[in-house]
Design an enzyme around this catalytic site. Sequence first.
Site, PDB file in Angstrom:
ATOM      1  N   ARG A   1       0.835  -1.209   0.000  1.00  0.00           N
ATOM      2  CA  ARG A   1       0.000   0.000   0.000  1.00  0.00           C
ATOM      3  C   ARG A   1       0.874   1.265   0.000  1.00  0.00           C
ATOM      4  O   ARG A   1       0.545   2.268   0.577  1.00  0.00           O
ATOM      5  CB  ARG A   1      -0.991  -0.018   1.171  1.00  0.00           C
ATOM      6  CG  ARG A   1      -1.964  -1.197   1.127  1.00  0.00           C
ATOM      7  CD  ARG A   1      -2.929  -1.189   2.276  1.00  0.00           C
ATOM      8  NE  ARG A   1      -2.239  -1.373   3.549  1.00  0.00           N
ATOM      9  CZ  ARG A   1      -2.828  -1.335   4.732  1.00  0.00           C
ATOM     10  NH1 ARG A   1      -4.133  -1.119   4.811  1.00  0.00           N
ATOM     11  NH2 ARG A   1      -2.134  -1.508   5.834  1.00  0.00           N
TER      12      ARG A   1
ATOM     13  N   GLY B   1       1.442   5.500   4.870  1.00  0.00           N
ATOM     14  CA  GLY B   1       2.365   5.961   5.900  1.00  0.00           C
ATOM     15  C   GLY B   1       3.534   5.020   6.098  1.00  0.00           C
ATOM     16  O   GLY B   1       3.922   4.271   5.193  1.00  0.00           O
TER      17      GLY B   1
ATOM     18  N   HIS C   1      12.384  13.121   5.475  1.00  0.00           N
ATOM     19  CA  HIS C   1      12.250  14.573   5.549  1.00  0.00           C
ATOM     20  C   HIS C   1      13.154  15.300   4.560  1.00  0.00           C
ATOM     21  O   HIS C   1      12.803  16.394   4.085  1.00  0.00           O
ATOM     22  CB  HIS C   1      12.524  15.057   6.972  1.00  0.00           C
ATOM     23  CG  HIS C   1      11.442  14.684   7.935  1.00  0.00           C
ATOM     24  ND1 HIS C   1      11.530  14.911   9.300  1.00  0.00           N
ATOM     25  CD2 HIS C   1      10.234  14.087   7.732  1.00  0.00           C
ATOM     26  CE1 HIS C   1      10.422  14.474   9.882  1.00  0.00           C
ATOM     27  NE2 HIS C   1       9.636  13.965   8.955  1.00  0.00           N
TER      28      HIS C   1
ATOM     29  N   ASP D   1       4.992  13.053  11.320  1.00  0.00           N
ATOM     30  CA  ASP D   1       6.243  13.338  10.620  1.00  0.00           C
ATOM     31  C   ASP D   1       5.898  13.845   9.229  1.00  0.00           C
ATOM     32  O   ASP D   1       4.732  14.033   8.890  1.00  0.00           O
ATOM     33  CB  ASP D   1       7.168  12.114  10.579  1.00  0.00           C
ATOM     34  CG  ASP D   1       6.626  10.970   9.728  1.00  0.00           C
ATOM     35  OD1 ASP D   1       5.442  11.011   9.326  1.00  0.00           O
ATOM     36  OD2 ASP D   1       7.382  10.002   9.464  1.00  0.00           O
TER      37      ASP D   1
END
Length: 260
Positions: free
Chosen positions: A25, A64, A89, A144
């Site tokens: 996914r 996620g 990030h 996050d």
Amino acid sequence: MNNSAITLDIVEDVAWLTLARPEKRNAVDPEFAFRLHELAEHCAADQAIRCVVLTGSGKFFCVGGDIDAFSAAGEDAEAAVGALARSFHAGIHRLATMEKPLVTAINGPAAGAGLSLAILGDIALAAASAHFTSAYSAVGLTPDGGASWWLPRLIGMRRAQEMILTNRRIGAEEAAAIGLVTRVVPDDALRTEASTVASALAKGPIRALARCRALLVESATADLSTQLDREAASIAESAGAAEGREGVTAFLAKRPPHFV
């Protein structure tokens, strides 16, 4: 570049980044995070690319973090998840600050880090079947990918608090109504609409659009005086640049501008 967690396809001057772990996914694992940063840097540096589209494969956009990978880390979870988040990030930051527009084509459910990716687009197009969930606190974690920065700015603090603390699912229509996404598109028209939007942006004044992106992000933490100074410097730079000169000339000549 089509052999990993995220693939890259360039169609004319638009780069399509496709999350390519449908069997998971499109969950974020270390390879995914590294690849996101790698491709973000590539798209930012390649002058032939004038717009970027981020979408998912399969029925999900991105659910996620890969919880199986978190569990496998065992006693080393703090270090492993910290390293994954920092790598992820780096890609998020590059996509947010590159000097070209980003379109997100959200083809299905987005949760956790997938929510952060979905709302990153300057134009965020959601398939009608998409829905959005923070999901972090449901597994004892915290946001996050910039979710805690973007959500209050997009939908306001109260709605951000509800999303993050209660994990209430937001459907596509509600997401558009509250400003979480730009608009909703029928599932079978999503790629066509994303292509149309991206092609139009790619034909636009890319350097000026980059300055617009920067001004909008900077405005979140600037006072009015500082922002006015930034705007004055930016419009002056734009007026003196080739795009600005072409735009003014085309306007006076009553013809479409040619920015490419």
